[in-house]
Design a protein around this motif. Sequence first.
Motif, mmCIF file in Angstrom:
data_model
loop_
_atom_site.group_PDB
_atom_site.id
_atom_site.type_symbol
_atom_site.label_atom_id
_atom_site.label_comp_id
_atom_site.label_asym_id
_atom_site.label_seq_id
_atom_site.Cartn_x
_atom_site.Cartn_y
_atom_site.Cartn_z
ATOM 1 N N ALA A 264 -35.748 -24.991 2.924
ATOM 2 C CA ALA A 264 -35.048 -26.176 2.424
ATOM 3 C C ALA A 264 -33.670 -25.804 1.887
ATOM 4 N N GLN A 265 -33.616 -24.716 1.133
ATOM 5 C CA GLN A 265 -32.329 -24.286 0.574
ATOM 6 C C GLN A 265 -31.367 -23.855 1.685
ATOM 7 N N ALA A 266 -31.904 -23.163 2.694
ATOM 8 C CA ALA A 266 -31.066 -22.712 3.806
ATOM 9 C C ALA A 266 -30.509 -23.894 4.587
ATOM 10 N N ALA A 267 -31.311 -24.950 4.734
ATOM 11 C CA ALA A 267 -30.856 -26.154 5.435
ATOM 12 C C ALA A 267 -29.705 -26.810 4.686
ATOM 13 N N LYS A 268 -29.778 -26.835 3.352
ATOM 14 C CA LYS A 268 -28.697 -27.422 2.564
ATOM 15 C C LYS A 268 -27.403 -26.622 2.728
ATOM 16 N N ILE A 269 -27.533 -25.311 2.759
ATOM 17 C CA ILE A 269 -26.345 -24.475 2.960
ATOM 18 C C ILE A 269 -25.771 -24.703 4.349
ATOM 19 N N LYS A 270 -26.641 -24.830 5.340
ATOM 20 C CA LYS A 270 -26.209 -25.097 6.706
ATOM 21 C C LYS A 270 -25.386 -26.384 6.771
ATOM 22 N N ASN A 271 -25.792 -27.382 6.004
ATOM 23 C CA ASN A 271 -25.120 -28.680 6.039
ATOM 24 C C ASN A 271 -23.942 -28.785 5.066
ATOM 25 N N SER A 272 -23.719 -27.746 4.298
ATOM 26 C CA SER A 272 -22.569 -27.746 3.395
ATOM 27 C C SER A 272 -21.347 -27.261 4.170
ATOM 28 N N ASP A 273 -20.193 -27.266 3.510
ATOM 29 C CA ASP A 273 -18.994 -26.750 4.172
ATOM 30 C C ASP A 273 -18.631 -25.365 3.645
ATOM 31 N N ALA A 274 -19.653 -24.606 3.225
ATOM 32 C CA ALA A 274 -19.431 -23.252 2.720
ATOM 33 C C ALA A 274 -18.864 -22.354 3.820
ATOM 34 N N ASP A 275 -18.043 -21.390 3.417
ATOM 35 C CA ASP A 275 -17.562 -20.408 4.392
ATOM 36 C C ASP A 275 -18.081 -19.004 4.091
ATOM 37 N N VAL A 276 -18.872 -18.859 2.999
ATOM 38 C CA VAL A 276 -19.498 -17.577 2.687
ATOM 39 C C VAL A 276 -20.696 -17.842 1.781
ATOM 40 N N LEU B 220 -22.912 -17.618 8.506
ATOM 41 C CA LEU B 220 -21.835 -17.270 7.585
ATOM 42 C C LEU B 220 -21.955 -15.817 7.109
ATOM 43 N N PRO B 221 -20.831 -15.207 6.720
ATOM 44 C CA PRO B 221 -20.901 -13.891 6.076
ATOM 45 C C PRO B 221 -21.710 -13.983 4.785
ATOM 46 N N VAL B 222 -22.378 -12.890 4.444
ATOM 47 C CA VAL B 222 -23.222 -12.840 3.252
ATOM 48 C C VAL B 222 -22.778 -11.682 2.368
ATOM 49 N N MET B 223 -22.647 -11.957 1.086
ATOM 50 C CA MET B 223 -22.394 -10.920 0.086
ATOM 51 C C MET B 223 -23.606 -10.871 -0.832
ATOM 52 N N THR B 224 -24.069 -9.664 -1.169
ATOM 53 C CA THR B 224 -25.193 -9.539 -2.093
ATOM 54 C C THR B 224 -24.962 -8.398 -3.061
ATOM 55 N N THR B 225 -25.820 -8.295 -4.048
ATOM 56 C CA THR B 225 -25.713 -7.274 -5.075
ATOM 57 C C THR B 225 -25.964 -5.875 -4.517
ATOM 58 N N GLY B 226 -25.379 -4.882 -5.160
ATOM 59 C CA GLY B 226 -25.584 -3.499 -4.755
ATOM 60 C C GLY B 226 -27.011 -3.030 -4.918
ATOM 61 N N GLU C 207 -22.157 -10.347 9.386
ATOM 62 C CA GLU C 207 -21.385 -9.673 8.350
ATOM 63 C C GLU C 207 -22.163 -9.695 7.046
ATOM 64 N N LEU C 208 -22.550 -8.511 6.573
ATOM 65 C CA LEU C 208 -23.232 -8.380 5.289
ATOM 66 C C LEU C 208 -22.426 -7.415 4.438
ATOM 67 N N PHE C 209 -21.987 -7.883 3.277
ATOM 68 C CA PHE C 209 -21.173 -7.077 2.383
ATOM 69 C C PHE C 209 -21.946 -6.764 1.105
ATOM 70 N N LEU C 210 -21.748 -5.547 0.579
ATOM 71 C CA LEU C 210 -22.377 -5.122 -0.667
ATOM 72 C C LEU C 210 -21.384 -4.277 -1.459
ATOM 73 N N PRO C 211 -21.480 -4.302 -2.776
ATOM 74 C CA PRO C 211 -20.686 -3.362 -3.571
ATOM 75 C C PRO C 211 -21.169 -1.946 -3.297
ATOM 76 N N GLY C 212 -20.229 -1.050 -3.099
ATOM 77 C CA GLY C 212 -20.593 0.331 -2.813
ATOM 78 C C GLY C 212 -19.906 1.284 -3.777
ATOM 79 N N TYR C 213 -19.858 2.555 -3.392
ATOM 80 C CA TYR C 213 -19.319 3.587 -4.257
ATOM 81 C C TYR C 213 -18.319 4.436 -3.493
ATOM 82 N N PRO C 214 -17.323 4.977 -4.191
ATOM 83 C CA PRO C 214 -16.295 5.773 -3.513
ATOM 84 C C PRO C 214 -16.846 6.945 -2.709
ATOM 85 N N PHE C 215 -17.989 7.513 -3.117
ATOM 86 C CA PHE C 215 -18.490 8.677 -2.383
ATOM 87 C C PHE C 215 -18.882 8.317 -0.947
#
Length: 224
Positions: free
Chosen positions: A59-71, A95-101, A119-127
């Motif tokens: 249900a939540q995914a359907a609402k996001i699908k019908n929204s005008d979100a870009d991420v 849509l691209p997805v960002m999540t917690t590290g 596209e899946l983005f996460l916070p990472g580390y310099p190493f």
Amino acid sequence: MLKYLRLRGFRRFAFIVSNDASGQVNEKAADAALAQPENSAIRVVDREHFAPTDVSIAAQAAKIKNSDADVVVVWCVGTPFGTVLRSLNDANVTLPVMTTGGNYSPVQLAQYVSFMPKELFLPGYPFLVPELIESPPHKAAIKTFLDLFRAAGITPSPGAAPYVWDPAMMVIAALRKIGPNATAAQVRDYLLGIRDFVGINGRYDFSSGDQHGLTAESQVIVRW
């Protein structure tokens, strides 16, 4: 995370947040960041919540699908994150997805290949990107870290080892300076007095008083 997405040109955000303690903490932190003047161009067009025990968030995914979100920004960790990705895929949310590290576990993410967003983005580390580090002391710290893990025949987990390494090195430095009988107060005072400690995650300076040591400038964003 929000700064990165904003600089990438994303403006319309959809949030999916687990209703447990960690989800609530992350949501409050995001709201605080959104309130900053630099992020005034960002609009939250949809905000969905779910229980970590849910086996689907169709249900939540359907609402996001019908929204005008870009991420889509996902605040949950572990198995619930897989549930979110599967439901987004089933709803044909591309849509691209960002999540917690906290989800940066190669073993965990490998299980989601069949329904992973493009596209899946996460916070990472310099190493993780030593070739991008310009500071010689920072490069040397990363090399020592990687060489020791390599010598032990272990691959450092991106979601675990970096959290531990620098704090451990700072405590060791404190004990070398004060001695093995240092009290907790002495170690604390030593750590809060650090102004120029180079670790694998960056150059630490605790003079601001926030006890973080690092700023957002030490953060990197990685793409799976």
